[in-house]
Design a protein around this motif. Structure first.
Motif, PDB file in Angstrom:
ATOM      1  N   TYR A 264      29.622 -16.602  65.193  1.00  0.00           N
ATOM      2  CA  TYR A 264      29.001 -17.182  66.878  1.00  0.00           C
ATOM      3  C   TYR A 264      27.963 -17.759  66.898  1.00  0.00           C
ATOM      4  N   ALA A 265      26.460 -18.196  65.946  1.00  0.00           N
ATOM      5  CA  ALA A 265      25.917 -19.217  66.158  1.00  0.00           C
ATOM      6  C   ALA A 265      26.182 -20.449  65.141  1.00  0.00           C
ATOM      7  N   HIS A 266      26.357 -19.784  63.853  1.00  0.00           N
ATOM      8  CA  HIS A 266      26.469 -21.369  63.484  1.00  0.00           C
ATOM      9  C   HIS A 266      27.867 -21.084  63.005  1.00  0.00           C
ATOM     10  N   ARG A 267      29.229 -21.217  64.197  1.00  0.00           N
ATOM     11  CA  ARG A 267      30.116 -22.021  63.792  1.00  0.00           C
ATOM     12  C   ARG A 267      30.966 -22.922  62.926  1.00  0.00           C
ATOM     13  N   GLU A 268      30.581 -24.166  63.344  1.00  0.00           N
ATOM     14  CA  GLU A 268      30.913 -25.200  62.544  1.00  0.00           C
ATOM     15  C   GLU A 268      30.333 -25.369  61.326  1.00  0.00           C
ATOM     16  N   ARG A 269      29.275 -25.072  60.991  1.00  0.00           N
ATOM     17  CA  ARG A 269      28.524 -24.868  59.280  1.00  0.00           C
ATOM     18  C   ARG A 269      29.367 -23.666  58.653  1.00  0.00           C
ATOM     19  N   LEU A 270      29.705 -22.727  58.834  1.00  0.00           N
ATOM     20  CA  LEU A 270      30.431 -21.544  58.599  1.00  0.00           C
ATOM     21  C   LEU A 270      31.764 -22.466  58.742  1.00  0.00           C
ATOM     22  N   ALA A 271      32.384 -22.382  59.368  1.00  0.00           N
ATOM     23  CA  ALA A 271      33.501 -23.268  58.654  1.00  0.00           C
ATOM     24  C   ALA A 271      33.969 -24.058  57.834  1.00  0.00           C
ATOM     25  N   ARG A 272      32.315 -24.956  57.984  1.00  0.00           N
ATOM     26  CA  ARG A 272      33.526 -25.776  56.770  1.00  0.00           C
ATOM     27  C   ARG A 272      32.992 -25.143  55.397  1.00  0.00           C
ATOM     28  N   THR A 273      31.874 -24.120  55.071  1.00  0.00           N
ATOM     29  CA  THR A 273      31.085 -23.372  54.012  1.00  0.00           C
ATOM     30  C   THR A 273      32.463 -22.402  53.724  1.00  0.00           C
TER      31      THR A 273
END
Length: 694
Positions: free
Chosen positions: A221-230
């Protein structure tokens, strides 16, 4: 509780109905999206449609899952970094965000900053909350509510009855989320920052697994874009456990988290063999990484001949001493074997280009690439730095006593080397009967050759059972990311189980991780955890005993089976014990919820036969319970991480005796004793282990 007051309850029911309608409208809007005019090609269309399909799936309204479970009434408008709102605004806290047609929030995601006081606020620290309201549900229907006036100094602080009921609610089906019951110390871990790794030591019933899964949901929820990549990954001890927990994240609106066991991560070869405990301990020792590194680097030989590159009418000669300097420099840099091998032809080509420039030529990058591909250069690279297959390297180490001795000298003792050498060397990688520990060695060798892909965040559950080499395998998957490590040292049931989290985290490559200890128990009744904790001085000296917040008189029953020779080990498994265990199951089935019949692995066939003869249907671990079949027959070796409303534990002595040593056996027993949420019946014919019998 105020279920008797109809007006407020009706208003809350109306808000629930309106929120469900709004969620349905959000889903319909997503389903109605037309992407034909906004996509340039079929690839873009497929990607966008996939994203829309995921969005539609995430907007599903789960009929028996409450859309919201709490309400916060703020004294003042929340800060700008939280949410906009007028003074005294109300926020309904739920599993996902829901907004109306105008975009105004009807339900706030539990992970949003404005929701945090629902878990953290107290009389001493009200966090600007005037009222916290909890809702009680029956099925999907809102049936009760309960208020805490945090700003009212005259109102006494009390334990929430709805909270207690939710914790004790019978478990039918897979593992439940704890989003409505997260405690302040759990919430701190859940919301800790993505950049830091955290290790959670938690005894039975402290909710460590649920905390780890909710942490993944929060980070997404808090870091969706970053974790979507990694990427994110949840690692569990076995398939049964993963099946048991797999519904938690979808219930929180998260669909894209992958799950695996450590064996899945290192599945480079087919595992068809097993190691005895002594060999597995040596293979799992971190020293094996040094042995593998030495064996791999032994393939590099210093050049003895010059390289002569012919281009047109010119011959360019690189002498052996210069080649040796290049190889020595690459070895000194200590980069991956494969990366160094890829760099070597370019280094040789660069040396040729220097000579070309000295001769007055003006070569460019294309010339350097062409020289690097020259037959003489390729032949030199193959001779000096040959390719190495990780599985073949491990095969040679385990098959060739001289090769192992050469590279294990000063690292492994002679007896340790004998333990891991195969009696009958395998002819090939495919013919070898690899063990699970061998697969981990191959994974280590593979990483020495080429870097393993790193994820953004990894959750490692039941971590206490991993060997140092397994920790290294997991650590490779999050070298550039962070980790949440979950476990209980008292539940370590492998011969290589870790003795301290400091050691484990060092092997994982996360020595700076913060270690948090959960000691408040919410699942196991006080009588049951106190009984099991008698084993702690023997299995985990110095570990804090879990203090259960739940009193449940009569939750522990110890039943001795009379009329048989309890001194005879052959007597274990005869009919009277089977009958007594089945009778205890029948009694437990009269209660609501799930029942686990846990027994030593060697006792499972006898109990299965008795259950079949009695016409009692039962499940295997990980299979989902239904209203018609609520009994699961559980081998003690698979009980870890699972929970049942009522547990019948068959013959504790047999559970202990089923392990290679007493400490591991007592730890296995500790696990089995602490799987019950509402009641535990211990059935025994042989004497109870001494530490329990006091």
């Amino acid at each position: 509780m105020h279920a008797a007051h109809p007006d407020p309850l009706s208003r809350e029911r109306n808000h629930l109905a309106a929120s469900r309608s709004a969620l349905r409208a959000m889903r319909e809007d997503a389903e109605a999206l037309d992407i034909r005019d906004v996509t340039a090609n079929w690839v873009n269309a497929a990607v966008l449609q996939s994203q829309i399909d995921e969005r539609i799936k995430s907007l599903a309204d789960l009929a028996h899952t409450p859309l919201f479970f709490g309400r916060l009434d703020y004294l003042h408008a929340p800060g700008a970094d939280q949410a906009e709102g007028a003074e005294g605004e109300q926020f309904y806290i739920g599993r996902r965000h829901v907004h109306d047609a105008d975009g105004d929030p009807m339900v706030i995601d539990w992970r949003a900053p404005v929701s945090q006081p629902f878990y953290r606020a107290s009389k001493k620290a009200p966090m600007d909350i005037a009222l916290r309201r909890r809702f009680g549900y029956t099925g999907g229907d809102l049936t009760a509510y309960e208020d805490e006036h945090l700003s009212d100094a005259d109102e006494a602080e009390r334990t929430s009855k709805l909270l207690q009921q939710e914790i004790e609610r019978p478990r039918v089906g897979p593992m439940r989320d704890i989003v409505a019951t997260i405690q302040p110390e759990q919430d701190e871990i859940v919301r800790s920052d993505l950049s830091g790794s955290v290790c959670v030591q938690g005894g039975p019933g402290t909710g460590k697994t649920a905390v780890g899964l909710h942490r993944v949901a929060y980070l997404l929820y808090a870091h969706r874009e970053r974790l979507a990549r990694t990427g994110t990954l949840v690692i569990g001890p076995n398939k049964s456990f993963l099946h048991y927990i797999e519904q938690v994240l979808p219930a929180l609106g998260e669909l894209e988290v992958k799950q695996a066991t450590v064996d899945d991560l290192v599945a480079h070869v087919e595992v068809r063999g097993t190691d005895d405990a002594a060999a597995a301990v040596v293979k799992g020792d971190a020293r094996m990484a040094r042995v593998l590194r030495k064996a791999l680097r032994s393939h590099v030989t210093l050049p003895e001949e010059p390289v002569v590159v012919v281009r047109g009418s010119r011959r360019w000669r690189i002498p052996a001493y210069e080649l040796e300097e290049i190889v020595a420099e690459l070895l000194a840099r200590d980069i991956r074997y494969g990366a160094a091998r890829d760099a070597l032809p370019q280094r040789i080509a660069h040396a040729v280009l220097v000579r070309m420039e000295q001769a007055g030529e003006a070569p460019d990058d294309r010339v350097q690439d062409a020289v690097a591909r020259n037959a003489a250069v390729k032949a030199a690279v193959k001779a000096v730095w040959p390719p190495v297959d990780p599985a073949k390297l491990v095969l040679r180490l385990l098959s060739d006593a001289e090769f192992l001795a050469e590279h294990a000298e000063g690292i492994l003792g002679h007896e340790e080397q004998k333990l891991i050498l195969w009696e009958k060397p395998a002819r090939s990688v495919k013919a070898a009967k690899w063990s699970a520990a061998d697969a981990v060695l191959i994974d280590e060798a593979g990483d020495l050759v080429a870097r393993t892909h790193s994820l953004g965040h990894v959750v490692l559950d039941e971590a206490q059972d991993l060997s140092p080499m397994q920790y290294r395998a997991v650590g490779r998957r999050c070298t550039t990311g962070s980790a949440t490590v979950l476990g209980d040292l008292a539940q370590g049931t492998t011969p290589w189980a870790t003795r301290s989290w400091e050691q484990a985290l060092e092997h994982l490559g996360k020595a700076d991780a913060v270690v948090e200890e959960l000691t408040a128990g919410f699942r196991v009744p006080r009588e049951v955890i106190a009984f099991a904790s008698r084993l702690l001085p023997s299995i985990a000296p110095g570990l804090a005993e879990v203090k259960s917040v739940r009193e449940s008189p009569g939750s522990l029953v110890i039943r001795s089976v009379a009329g048989r020779d309890t001194a005879s080990p052959q007597a274990v498994g005869t009919a009277p014990l089977d009958e007594a265990s089945l009778e205890a199951c029948v009694e437990s089935l009269r209660q609501e919820g799930s029942i686990g019949l846990i027994a030593a692995d060697a006792r499972i066939p006898s109990l299965a036969k008795a259950l079949d003869a009695a016409g009692m249907t039962y499940l295997s671990p990980g299979e989902e319970t239904t209203p018609d079949t609520r009994l699961t027959l559980v081998p003690a070796s698979l009980a870890k991480g699972l929970e049942y409303d009522y547990v019948v534990l068959d013959e504790p002595a047999a559970v202990v005796d089923g392990e290679p040593d007493e400490r591991t056996g007592l730890r296995r027993l500790y696990v089995a004793l602490t799987r019950a949420v509402s009641g535990l019946t211990v059935v025994h014919a042989a004497a109870l282990p001494e530490r329990l019998a006091r």
